[in-house]
Enzyme design. Structure first.
Site: not given
Length: 307
Positions: A126, A163, A165, A244
């Site tokens: 990120h 991931d 996200h 995740d």
């Protein structure tokens, strides 16, 4: 030849508080599963060195790098955004997290190991050129990819990201940049609410709806990632390995299981074997349900080892 496992004791020092999901126990859970699964004997362990400022600045704005050094606290907590902060050990942890990926590139390119997994924290995907966010300070995987091109003259490097996200920071670095390809899957709509809309040709995003399981991931990889990777012919592959999306992880609502992570890793490895001499460098991103995280990392490593 054993696969490399690269980490650093420094990564355990970064602590954003007892209630924060991105906690030091994540690395303990991984190590416990390495031992209990028996896979540890197939790995070659290395300690990471810290990344240099010059290596960080391959991806990040020098003023941003300086700001992280300046804001690093000597006591207490420094809040960078609503869910990202630093304690006195965080800067050292972040430097070693990025340095682990750089070290992995060096060792793979030297032929010491065929591929490597970096068990590091804080995560990185990120972190944008001039902004920390989403638990991330420096973009570890982008720094490693940029180092491979800068130091070793590789013309084509690919990054894959599974991931839960969207890796907005990695996309921010890669998009439209010659010599890079990014293939990613992520739950959408979901934090950081990006990754859709018009994209450059070198960014292949495959958003998945909440509730999607392994079948959705496999379709995305087979229908979109593989054609792009085969056309690109990467000379090295990098993996933002976030776990995740596991069905036991309540961070989001995807339904992956360990076999899905092993399958996607085996699939990526076949691409690396065809085009990159098997060279893969992977780095930990998300994964917050500790038992599922440890088991998923083992599955990922089994895919890298090929057994």
């Amino acid at each position: 030849m054993p696969v490399g496992f690269i980490s650093s004791p420094a990564c355990a020092g970064h602590d954003m508080g007892a209630e924060h999901p991105e906690r030091p126990a994540r690395l303990d859970a991984i190590r416990d599963q390495l031992l209990s699964s028996g896979i540890d004997v197939a790995l070659r362990h290395f300690d990471a060195a810290a990344a240099s400022r010059a290596q960080l600045e391959l991806v990040h704005d020098p003023d941003y790098v300086e700001s992280i050094f300046v804001r690093a606290p000597t006591e207490g907590i420094e809040q960078l955004d609503p869910d990202t902060c630093m304690n006195p050990a965080s800067l050292d942890a972040a430097l070693h997290a990025a340095g682990a990926v750089v070290s992995a590139v060096d060792r793979v390119m030297a032929g010491e190991i065929p591929s490597a997994f970096c068990a590091v924290r804080p995560p990185g995907h990120h972190a944008e050129r001039d902004r920390a966010m989403g638990f991330c300070l420096f973009n570890n995987i982008a720094i490693g990819a940029a180092w491979a091109r800068e130091q070793y003259g590789l013309e084509r490097v690919a990054i894959v990201d599974f991931d839960v996200h969207h890796g907005n920071g990695t996309e921010d670095f890669v998009k439209g940049r010659e010599g890079y390809l990014l293939c990613s899957s992520f739950q959408h709509p979901y934090y950081p609410f990006s990754g859709t809309g018009e994209l450059p040709d070198n960014v292949i995003n495959t958003p998945l709806e909440a509730g999607a399981g392994g079948a959705g991931l496999r379709r995305a990889v087979e229908d979109t990632w593989l054609p792009a990777l085969e056309n690109f012919r990467p000379q090295m592959l990098f993996v933002s390995a976030g776990f995740d999306g596991h069905r036991e992880d309540d961070m989001a609502q995807l339904r992956f299981v360990e076999d899905d992570y092993r399958w996607v890793t085996e699939t990526i490895k076949k691409v690396a074997d065809r085009h990159a001499g098997g060279r893969i460098v992977s780095a930990l991103e998300g994964g917050y349900a500790l038992s599922a995280l440890g088991r998923s990392v083992v599955a990922h490593l089994q895919g890298l080892i090929g057994r």
